[in-house]
Design an enzyme around this catalytic site. Structure first.
Site, mmCIF file in Angstrom:
data_model
loop_
_atom_site.group_PDB
_atom_site.id
_atom_site.type_symbol
_atom_site.label_atom_id
_atom_site.label_comp_id
_atom_site.label_asym_id
_atom_site.label_seq_id
_atom_site.Cartn_x
_atom_site.Cartn_y
_atom_site.Cartn_z
ATOM 1 N N HIS A 31 1.017 -1.341 0.274
ATOM 2 C CA HIS A 31 -0.274 0.293 0.002
ATOM 3 C C HIS A 31 0.881 0.776 0.445
ATOM 4 O O HIS A 31 2.270 1.203 0.339
ATOM 5 C CB HIS A 31 -1.086 -0.225 1.500
ATOM 6 C CG HIS A 31 -1.852 -1.258 1.682
ATOM 7 N ND1 HIS A 31 -2.826 -1.515 1.782
ATOM 8 C CD2 HIS A 31 -1.095 -2.407 2.002
ATOM 9 C CE1 HIS A 31 -3.471 -2.042 1.911
ATOM 10 N NE2 HIS A 31 -2.288 -2.882 2.315
ATOM 11 N N THR A 33 0.400 5.399 1.713
ATOM 12 C CA THR A 33 -0.311 5.697 2.868
ATOM 13 C C THR A 33 -1.206 6.658 2.691
ATOM 14 O O THR A 33 -2.433 6.990 3.520
ATOM 15 C CB THR A 33 0.977 5.894 4.353
ATOM 16 O OG1 THR A 33 1.521 7.241 2.982
ATOM 17 C CG2 THR A 33 0.837 5.102 4.818
ATOM 18 N N GLU A 96 2.547 -1.332 4.596
ATOM 19 C CA GLU A 96 2.249 0.122 4.303
ATOM 20 C C GLU A 96 3.458 0.881 3.978
ATOM 21 O O GLU A 96 4.522 0.857 4.474
ATOM 22 C CB GLU A 96 1.230 1.131 5.288
ATOM 23 C CG GLU A 96 0.035 0.682 5.473
ATOM 24 C CD GLU A 96 -0.879 1.385 4.574
ATOM 25 O OE1 GLU A 96 -0.769 2.425 3.893
ATOM 26 O OE2 GLU A 96 -1.920 1.195 4.658
ATOM 27 N N HIS A 134 -2.768 -3.384 -3.290
ATOM 28 C CA HIS A 134 -3.437 -3.094 -2.788
ATOM 29 C C HIS A 134 -5.105 -2.824 -4.536
ATOM 30 O O HIS A 134 -5.465 -3.259 -4.013
ATOM 31 C CB HIS A 134 -3.634 -1.838 -2.449
ATOM 32 C CG HIS A 134 -5.194 -1.718 -1.111
ATOM 33 N ND1 HIS A 134 -5.335 -0.590 -0.221
ATOM 34 C CD2 HIS A 134 -6.036 -2.556 -1.385
ATOM 35 C CE1 HIS A 134 -6.321 -1.170 0.259
ATOM 36 N NE2 HIS A 134 -7.159 -1.786 0.362
ATOM 37 N N ASP A 144 -3.770 2.171 -5.103
ATOM 38 C CA ASP A 144 -2.558 2.093 -4.230
ATOM 39 C C ASP A 144 -1.287 0.915 -4.775
ATOM 40 O O ASP A 144 -2.382 0.031 -4.629
ATOM 41 C CB ASP A 144 -2.568 2.382 -2.789
ATOM 42 C CG ASP A 144 -2.988 1.856 -1.861
ATOM 43 O OD1 ASP A 144 -4.172 1.920 -1.836
ATOM 44 O OD2 ASP A 144 -2.882 1.449 -1.012
#
Length: 230
Positions: A31, A33, A96, A134, A144
């Site tokens: 991912h 953020t 992340e 993701h 993302d």
């Protein structure tokens, strides 16, 4: 030369639970953020009111924070599907990356990711093809880590999959479904195929200008499906 081992900072998040139905991690989901700083992202991921988390957060400077134990179910993926897996949170580890999605990922951050990924993959027996975006599992609502992320760099180290140069041609949708994209069944999306195509382009061919599917898209998707099944 192997990446230098960063220090892992334990920053426990309350946002997790047990993996359901005896599931163990078989996917790693990357991912970004989309927040102003790693600190802001950490605050969000550790706030019980947000009900979101991830197993790891990597800052632009390469600081690695572990928020949730790997054997627990972090709340990072949300609604989505990859292959036959519909409860992605129970079957995955979420990482992340501190990035807004508008600029390249920093070298210290990539080095830290390249240090962390093989450890997770070895611990859980996760193959390169199962390191996904993701946007791969939720193409109808997520973009993302986006077109700025260097998937080919990971693939050169066998930390992700990348299409080889062999010739191939097949129906794009059929190959995409075989690879894992939820092209025919995705809750909250009447026709997920266009969103899946956009996610595929973002990851494997972000430089393509023509928005329409072409022979190179079909070749890449056919080779990905073949490589993933071999």
């Amino acid at each position: 030369m192997a990446p230098k081992a960063p220090q892992i900072i334990q920053t426990p998040s309350p946002n997790f639970g047990p993996r359901r139905d005896g599931a163990t991690p078989s996917l790693i989901v990357l991912h970004y953020t989309a927040m102003a700083s790693a600190e802001a992202a950490c605050n969000t991921l550790c706030n019980p009111e947000t009900e979101v988390s991830a197993h790891y957060l990597i800052s632009g400077k390469g600081l690695v924070q572990q928020l949730v134990a790997e054997d627990m179910r972090a709340w990072h993926a949300g609604a989505g599907q990859w292959g036959d897996i519909t409860d992605v949170n129970s079957h995955s580890i979420g990482i992340e990356l501190d990035n807004l999605g508008t600029h390249p990922f920093a070298e210290p951050q990539m080095a830290a990711l390249e240090w962390l990924l093989p450890q997770i993959m070895q611990r859980w027996g996760i193959p390169p093809k199962n390191v996904i975006a993701h946007s791969d599992l939720a193409p109808h609502r997520k973009i993302d880590p986006g077109p700025r992320f260097d998937w080919q760099r990971l693939a050169r180290q066998e930390l992700a999959i990348w299409p080889d140069a062999q010739r191939a041609d097949s129906d794009w949708k059929t190959s995409a479904k075989s690879f894992g994209y939820p092209v025919t069944a995705l809750n909250g999306c009447d026709d997920p195929a266009p969103a899946c195509f956009a996610a595929f382009r973002s990851r494997f061919r972000p430089w393509a200008k023509d928005p329409d599917e072409d022979t190179e898209d079909r070749r890449i998707m056919a080779r990905l499906a073949a490589q993933a099944s071999s």
